[in-house]
Design an enzyme around this catalytic site. Structure first.
Site, short mmCIF file in Angstrom:
data_model
loop_
_atom_site.label_atom_id
_atom_site.label_comp_id
_atom_site.label_asym_id
_atom_site.label_seq_id
_atom_site.Cartn_x
_atom_site.Cartn_y
_atom_site.Cartn_z
CB CYS A 146 61.56 39.64 28.07
SG CYS A 146 61.97 40.59 26.62
NE ARG A 204 36.21 45.07 40.48
CZ ARG A 204 37.47 44.72 40.31
NH1 ARG A 204 37.95 44.61 39.09
NH2 ARG A 204 38.24 44.45 41.35
N PRO A 263 32.63 52.56 46.10
CG PRO A 263 30.90 53.23 44.67
CD PRO A 263 31.41 53.37 46.08
CE1 TYR A 305 41.35 49.11 42.10
CE2 TYR A 305 39.44 48.03 41.13
CZ TYR A 305 40.01 48.75 42.15
OH TYR A 305 39.26 49.13 43.23
CE1 TYR A 323 44.71 40.78 41.65
CE2 TYR A 323 43.53 41.92 39.90
CZ TYR A 323 44.22 41.95 41.10
OH TYR A 323 44.39 43.13 41.75
N GLY A 371 33.51 46.93 46.36
CA GLY A 371 33.19 45.52 46.15
C GLY A 371 32.12 45.24 45.13
C1 LIG Z 1 39.28 50.42 51.17
C2 LIG Z 1 38.80 50.21 49.81
N1 LIG Z 1 37.67 50.83 49.43
C3 LIG Z 1 37.17 50.67 48.18
C4 LIG Z 1 37.81 49.88 47.26
C5 LIG Z 1 37.21 49.75 45.90
O1 LIG Z 1 36.79 48.48 45.67
P1 LIG Z 1 35.98 48.12 44.34
O2 LIG Z 1 36.79 48.57 43.21
O3 LIG Z 1 35.81 46.66 44.44
O4 LIG Z 1 34.67 48.82 44.42
C6 LIG Z 1 38.97 49.21 47.61
C7 LIG Z 1 39.65 48.34 46.65
O5 LIG Z 1 40.65 47.73 46.87
C8 LIG Z 1 39.49 49.39 48.92
O6 LIG Z 1 40.62 48.79 49.30
#
Ligand SMILES: Cc1ncc(COP(=O)(O)O)c(C=O)c1O
Length: 395
Positions: free
Chosen positions: A324, A261, A259, A353, A297, A224
């Protein structure tokens, strides 16, 4: 001046390896891992493999001593190949199959289960030494509704009441070590929210500990941690987040973070060639099959002209791909310098991602991936060919 990535001209890389091309800067990944270690010295950090599972990147992250967060048996196998210590890692799945559970159990990983029915299925397979259940606290967060994974409409986690039943059942079955998990969303840039998460999970954990007569050894708030994508967004002050958490966290349970992202997003750039200029449209050779976040998104990614990143942004263009579908659009009315056919655009902050959410739709072999570091570079995934489009077909 030509845009540099890790000390190398993006245009040179595009010429040598072709486009579309994913380029990752190793030093940025190492820096982000360092930021996390410094901000959360007491935490155990498990990289969420789903964000970017290229094996070279996984090996790099594993070498830094991080654990890993996997969601199914295939990610577990990748993590093993990369050298992660699965006994110091977490398996946070949603709707796992029996095969996923079997594999996870065999590795000794800490499983964060999503429902009592999954624990009942697991009991038939075997008894883990340690277990954790995922709480849905009734609220969530996230930059887009699609990545808000808490609240009443979320498919993830369970209520405190049901979790209490789960822990009772696990204790009665002979499980001896316990963790608690609560991830509520992705790409969060609000310091105070992480403090709220800790306060919430602590309250829930304390109540379950009392009711069930167990002690939690791990407290996992998932991933997150956000990164700024848009010009108006400010980076999280990670140190301040760490200090706030440290101030309010009373439980001696080890804090676990997952983490994804934060570790890889900013390391990645997608290089794409301008094929067509058609009035306000700039047509490029990457599309929603190469990077789907803008189409999925409405996500914003900065775009710069790699041939000369110092030119003034005098024009407004809509940047579109070769797929397309009318949704195949990276940016509407984006301010950019004057662009000509053959130019290379650098779409930024695509390390998380990005490549992995791509597809082969519309006859699109996947892009190549390059890792750069202080002026050196290596190919870490070859560009796919027509053969790859039909690789597993029988004909
Ligand atoms: C269970 C779980 N942990 C960790 C993450 C990684 O989240 P972030 O990329 O926001 O750190 C996710 C992302 O979907 C997830 O589903």
């Amino acid at each position: 001046m030509e845009r540099q990535i890790g000390g190398i001209s993006a245009v040179t890389l595009a010429k040598e390896f072709g486009t579309p091309l994913y380029v990752y800067d190793k030093q940025i990944i190492l820096q982000r891992i360092n930021d996390l270690k410094e901000a959360f010295p007491q935490a155990h950090i498990c990289y969420a493999i789903k964000a970017n599972p290229n094996l070279s990147i996984l090996k790099l992250i594993a070498q830094q001593g991080l654990g890993v967060d996997c969601s199914n048996r295939f990610e577990l196998e990748l993590a093993e190949k990369a050298g992660f210590d699965l006994k110091r890692s977490v398996f946070t799945s949603t709707n796992p199959s029996d095969e996923d559970l079997k594999k996870a159990l065999s590795t000794g990983i800490l499983m964060n289960l999503d429902h009592i029915s999954i624990f009942r299925r697991l009991q038939k397979i075997g008894l883990p030494k340690k277990i954790s259940f995922r709480i849905n606290p009734g609220f969530g967060n996230g930059k887009f509704p699609e990545i808000d994974v808490g609240g009443k409409d979320a498919k993830f986690g369970m209520s405190e009441e049901l979790a209490t039943e789960c822990y009772k059942l696990a204790k009665e079955s002979g499980v001896q070590h316990f963790g608690i998990h609560m991830m509520t969303g992705s790409c969060i840039l609000d310091e105070a929210y992480f403090e709220k998460l800790i306060l919430t999970i602590e309250t829930i954990a304390e109540s379950i500990e009392k009711k069930v007569g167990i002690t939690f050894e791990w407290m996992d708030i998932g991933g997150g941690i956000g990164v700024p994508y848009e010009p108006f967004e400010k980076p999280l002050n990670l140190k301040a987040v760490g200090e706030r958490i440290q101030r309010v966290k009373k439980s001696p349970a080890t804090l676990v973070l997952e983490p994804g992202r934060y570790i890889v997003a900013q390391s990645g750039t997608l290089l794409t060639k301008v094929t067509t200029i058609k009035e306000k449209f700039i047509g490029v050779d990457a599309g929603m099959t190469t990077l789907i976040r803008p189409m999925l998104y409405g996500a914003y990614h900065p775009i710069v002209l790699a041939n000369d990143d110092a030119l003034p942004e005098t024009e407004k263009y809509t940047v579109v791909g070769p797929i397309c579908e009318s949704t195949d659009c990276f940016a509407k009315d984006r301010s950019l310098p004057k662009i000509k056919e053959g130019d290379i655009l650098a779409i930024q902050i695509v390390g998380a991602y990005g490549f992995i959410m791509g597809s082969q739709y519309n006859g699109q072999p996947r892009a190549a991936e390059i890792l750069v570091s202080n002026g050196l570079y290596s190919l870490i995934r070859k560009r796919e060919t027509t053969e790859d489009l039909i690789r597993n077909e029988t004909y």
